[in-house]
Design a protein around this motif. Structure first.
Motif, mmCIF file in Angstrom:
data_model
loop_
_atom_site.group_PDB
_atom_site.id
_atom_site.type_symbol
_atom_site.label_atom_id
_atom_site.label_comp_id
_atom_site.label_asym_id
_atom_site.label_seq_id
_atom_site.Cartn_x
_atom_site.Cartn_y
_atom_site.Cartn_z
ATOM 1 N N ALA A 73 0.744 -1.221 -0.140
ATOM 2 C CA ALA A 73 0.040 0.043 0.133
ATOM 3 C C ALA A 73 1.057 1.086 0.008
ATOM 4 C CB ALA A 73 -1.004 0.069 1.155
ATOM 5 N N TYR A 74 1.774 1.120 0.873
ATOM 6 C CA TYR A 74 2.822 2.385 0.652
ATOM 7 C C TYR A 74 3.585 2.614 -0.413
ATOM 8 C CZ TYR A 74 1.691 3.626 5.640
ATOM 9 O OH TYR A 74 1.176 4.245 6.847
ATOM 10 N N LEU A 75 4.114 1.451 -0.946
ATOM 11 C CA LEU A 75 4.911 1.374 -2.256
ATOM 12 C C LEU A 75 4.069 1.898 -3.269
ATOM 13 C CD1 LEU A 75 7.169 -1.474 -3.634
ATOM 14 C CD2 LEU A 75 5.496 -0.344 -4.994
ATOM 15 N N THR A 76 2.864 1.589 -3.560
ATOM 16 C CA THR A 76 1.963 2.006 -4.508
ATOM 17 C C THR A 76 1.641 3.588 -4.482
ATOM 18 O OG1 THR A 76 1.141 -0.447 -4.581
ATOM 19 C CG2 THR A 76 -0.321 1.313 -5.880
ATOM 20 N N THR A 77 1.150 3.690 -3.022
ATOM 21 C CA THR A 77 0.503 5.087 -2.892
ATOM 22 C C THR A 77 1.735 6.169 -3.171
ATOM 23 O OG1 THR A 77 -1.085 4.240 -1.153
ATOM 24 C CG2 THR A 77 -0.428 6.626 -0.902
ATOM 25 N N PHE A 78 2.841 5.898 -2.658
ATOM 26 C CA PHE A 78 3.998 6.775 -2.675
ATOM 27 C C PHE A 78 4.433 6.950 -4.215
ATOM 28 C CE2 PHE A 78 3.826 7.085 1.584
ATOM 29 C CZ PHE A 78 4.561 7.874 2.255
ATOM 30 N N PHE A 79 4.456 5.857 -5.034
ATOM 31 C CA PHE A 79 4.477 5.930 -6.455
ATOM 32 C C PHE A 79 3.731 6.851 -7.233
ATOM 33 C CE2 PHE A 79 4.109 4.352 -10.807
ATOM 34 C CZ PHE A 79 5.428 4.344 -11.244
ATOM 35 N N VAL A 80 2.461 6.573 -6.929
ATOM 36 C CA VAL A 80 1.287 7.349 -7.634
ATOM 37 C C VAL A 80 1.395 8.950 -7.203
ATOM 38 C CG1 VAL A 80 -1.101 7.521 -7.612
ATOM 39 C CG2 VAL A 80 -0.160 5.432 -8.147
ATOM 40 N N CYS A 81 1.550 9.066 -5.954
ATOM 41 C CA CYS A 81 1.878 10.319 -5.481
ATOM 42 C C CYS A 81 2.900 11.140 -6.054
ATOM 43 C CB CYS A 81 1.495 10.442 -4.024
ATOM 44 S SG CYS A 81 0.094 10.169 -2.972
ATOM 45 N N GLU A 82 3.975 10.353 -6.137
ATOM 46 C CA GLU A 82 5.077 10.905 -6.754
ATOM 47 C C GLU A 82 5.012 11.336 -8.001
ATOM 48 O OE1 GLU A 82 8.481 13.100 -7.326
ATOM 49 O OE2 GLU A 82 7.752 12.281 -5.286
ATOM 50 N N LEU A 83 4.307 10.611 -8.929
ATOM 51 C CA LEU A 83 3.889 10.902 -10.108
ATOM 52 C C LEU A 83 2.911 12.089 -10.231
ATOM 53 C CD1 LEU A 83 3.010 7.442 -12.015
ATOM 54 C CD2 LEU A 83 5.292 8.853 -12.331
ATOM 55 N N ILE A 84 2.223 12.168 -9.464
ATOM 56 C CA ILE A 84 1.284 13.429 -9.543
ATOM 57 C C ILE A 84 1.921 14.666 -9.144
ATOM 58 C CG2 ILE A 84 -0.760 14.577 -8.258
ATOM 59 C CD1 ILE A 84 -1.947 11.782 -8.131
ATOM 60 N N ILE A 85 2.803 14.670 -8.086
ATOM 61 C CA ILE A 85 3.681 15.845 -7.787
ATOM 62 C C ILE A 85 4.687 16.209 -8.962
ATOM 63 C CG2 ILE A 85 5.760 16.391 -6.191
ATOM 64 C CD1 ILE A 85 4.483 14.609 -3.944
ATOM 65 N N TRP A 86 5.386 15.192 -9.605
ATOM 66 C CA TRP A 86 6.200 15.270 -10.758
ATOM 67 C C TRP A 86 5.396 15.947 -11.792
ATOM 68 C CZ3 TRP A 86 5.763 13.837 -15.719
ATOM 69 C CH2 TRP A 86 6.912 14.170 -16.481
ATOM 70 N N ALA A 87 4.075 15.563 -12.101
ATOM 71 C CA ALA A 87 3.336 16.270 -13.325
ATOM 72 C C ALA A 87 3.023 17.622 -12.849
ATOM 73 C CB ALA A 87 2.132 15.533 -13.323
ATOM 74 N N ALA A 88 2.625 17.989 -11.638
ATOM 75 C CA ALA A 88 2.479 19.205 -11.052
ATOM 76 C C ALA A 88 3.701 20.042 -11.168
ATOM 77 C CB ALA A 88 1.828 19.284 -9.789
ATOM 78 N N VAL A 89 4.529 19.766 -10.764
ATOM 79 C CA VAL A 89 5.950 20.320 -10.864
ATOM 80 C C VAL A 89 6.405 20.621 -12.112
ATOM 81 C CG1 VAL A 89 8.537 20.665 -9.964
ATOM 82 C CG2 VAL A 89 6.665 19.975 -8.422
ATOM 83 N N TYR A 90 6.484 19.660 -13.060
ATOM 84 C CA TYR A 90 6.791 19.849 -14.325
ATOM 85 C C TYR A 90 5.967 20.717 -15.206
ATOM 86 C CZ TYR A 90 8.942 18.139 -18.580
ATOM 87 O OH TYR A 90 9.934 17.969 -19.824
ATOM 88 N N THR A 91 4.640 20.699 -14.794
ATOM 89 C CA THR A 91 3.591 21.408 -15.808
ATOM 90 C C THR A 91 3.812 22.940 -15.132
ATOM 91 O OG1 THR A 91 2.131 19.744 -15.948
ATOM 92 C CG2 THR A 91 1.335 21.811 -16.005
ATOM 93 N N ALA A 92 4.004 23.103 -13.850
ATOM 94 C CA ALA A 92 4.034 24.443 -13.142
ATOM 95 C C ALA A 92 5.698 25.276 -13.891
ATOM 96 C CB ALA A 92 4.210 24.251 -11.689
ATOM 97 N N SER A 93 6.682 24.294 -13.959
ATOM 98 C CA SER A 93 7.911 24.950 -14.536
ATOM 99 C C SER A 93 7.634 25.506 -15.925
ATOM 100 C CB SER A 93 8.766 24.151 -14.386
ATOM 101 O OG SER A 93 8.491 22.885 -15.429
ATOM 102 N N TYR A 94 6.378 25.093 -16.707
ATOM 103 C CA TYR A 94 6.285 25.638 -18.153
ATOM 104 C C TYR A 94 4.987 26.743 -18.137
ATOM 105 C CZ TYR A 94 9.830 22.492 -19.986
ATOM 106 O OH TYR A 94 11.018 21.781 -20.121
ATOM 107 N N ALA A 95 4.477 27.055 -16.954
ATOM 108 C CA ALA A 95 3.172 27.875 -16.700
ATOM 109 C C ALA A 95 3.372 29.057 -17.174
ATOM 110 C CB ALA A 95 2.798 27.755 -15.230
ATOM 111 N N SER A 96 4.325 29.529 -17.405
ATOM 112 C CA SER A 96 4.713 31.155 -17.962
ATOM 113 C C SER A 96 4.385 31.118 -19.539
ATOM 114 C CB SER A 96 6.068 31.486 -17.725
ATOM 115 O OG SER A 96 7.170 30.752 -18.318
ATOM 116 N N ASN A 97 4.179 29.852 -20.103
ATOM 117 C CA ASN A 97 4.149 29.650 -21.552
ATOM 118 C C ASN A 97 2.606 29.688 -21.809
ATOM 119 O OD1 ASN A 97 6.954 29.941 -22.128
ATOM 120 N ND2 ASN A 97 7.101 27.669 -21.771
ATOM 121 N N GLY A 98 1.879 29.453 -20.720
ATOM 122 C CA GLY A 98 0.399 29.336 -20.780
ATOM 123 C C GLY A 98 -0.038 27.957 -20.424
ATOM 124 N N PRO A 99 -1.274 27.582 -20.027
ATOM 125 C CA PRO A 99 -1.532 26.469 -19.457
ATOM 126 C C PRO A 99 -1.687 25.392 -20.668
ATOM 127 C CG PRO A 99 -3.555 28.041 -19.439
ATOM 128 C CD PRO A 99 -2.242 28.668 -19.667
#
Length: 145
Positions: A73-99
């Motif tokens: 449960a911890y392995l899966t949850t932390f894996f999925v949470c990290e993918l979500i965090i990565w996607a959010a941070v990665y998207t935010a790093s290009y946010a100045s170009n527009g959503p």
């Protein structure tokens, strides 16, 4: 909690490994390899501890409340949470170009370079397993006399 202090140490370790072998420094002037690796490790530490505070500890509390106390449960949850965090941070790093552009770059990266988000997810999974090994939510708390 010791688990929340120790488990995220995998993030600076992963950052240093990536900087040493795969990620060359951007044009920052005369940055020697040792400084670049240290910078990546420091960024990894910042990223790892922010992630454990913002998402990891709340996930741990919810997993315990819902009775999901296994290592899987911890392995899966932390894996999925990290993918979500990565996607959010990665998207935010290009946010100045527009959503639209930021989401397009995210989608392109996932399709063209799936190893990047998977690597972050795997680091998250290792952090989750380490957190579980230290916190041991599957055991009843012991009474200290």
């Amino acid at each position: 909690m010791i688990a929340s202090l120790m488990a995220p140490l995998w993030a600076p370790f992963a950052g240093a490994i990536i900087a040493a072998f795969f990620w060359h420094p951007p044009d920052l002037g005369n940055v020697d390899p040792g400084t670049w690796i240290l910078m990546a490790a420091m960024f990894g530490a910042l990223y790892g501890y922010a992630a454990i505070l913002a998402v990891g500890l709340p996930a741990h509390i919810l997993l315990k409340r819902w009775g999901h106390r296994s290592v899987w449960a911890y392995l899966t949850t932390f894996f999925v949470c990290e993918l979500i965090i990565w996607a959010a941070v990665y998207t935010a790093s290009y946010a100045s170009n527009g959503p639209g552009v930021a989401l397009s770059i995210l989608a392109g990266t996932i399709v063209d370079h799936p190893g990047r988000p998977i690597f972050f997810g795997l680091v998250g999974a290792v952090v989750g397993v380490t957190f579980w090994m230290i916190a041991r939510p599957d055991r009843k708390p012991s009474l200290i006399s």
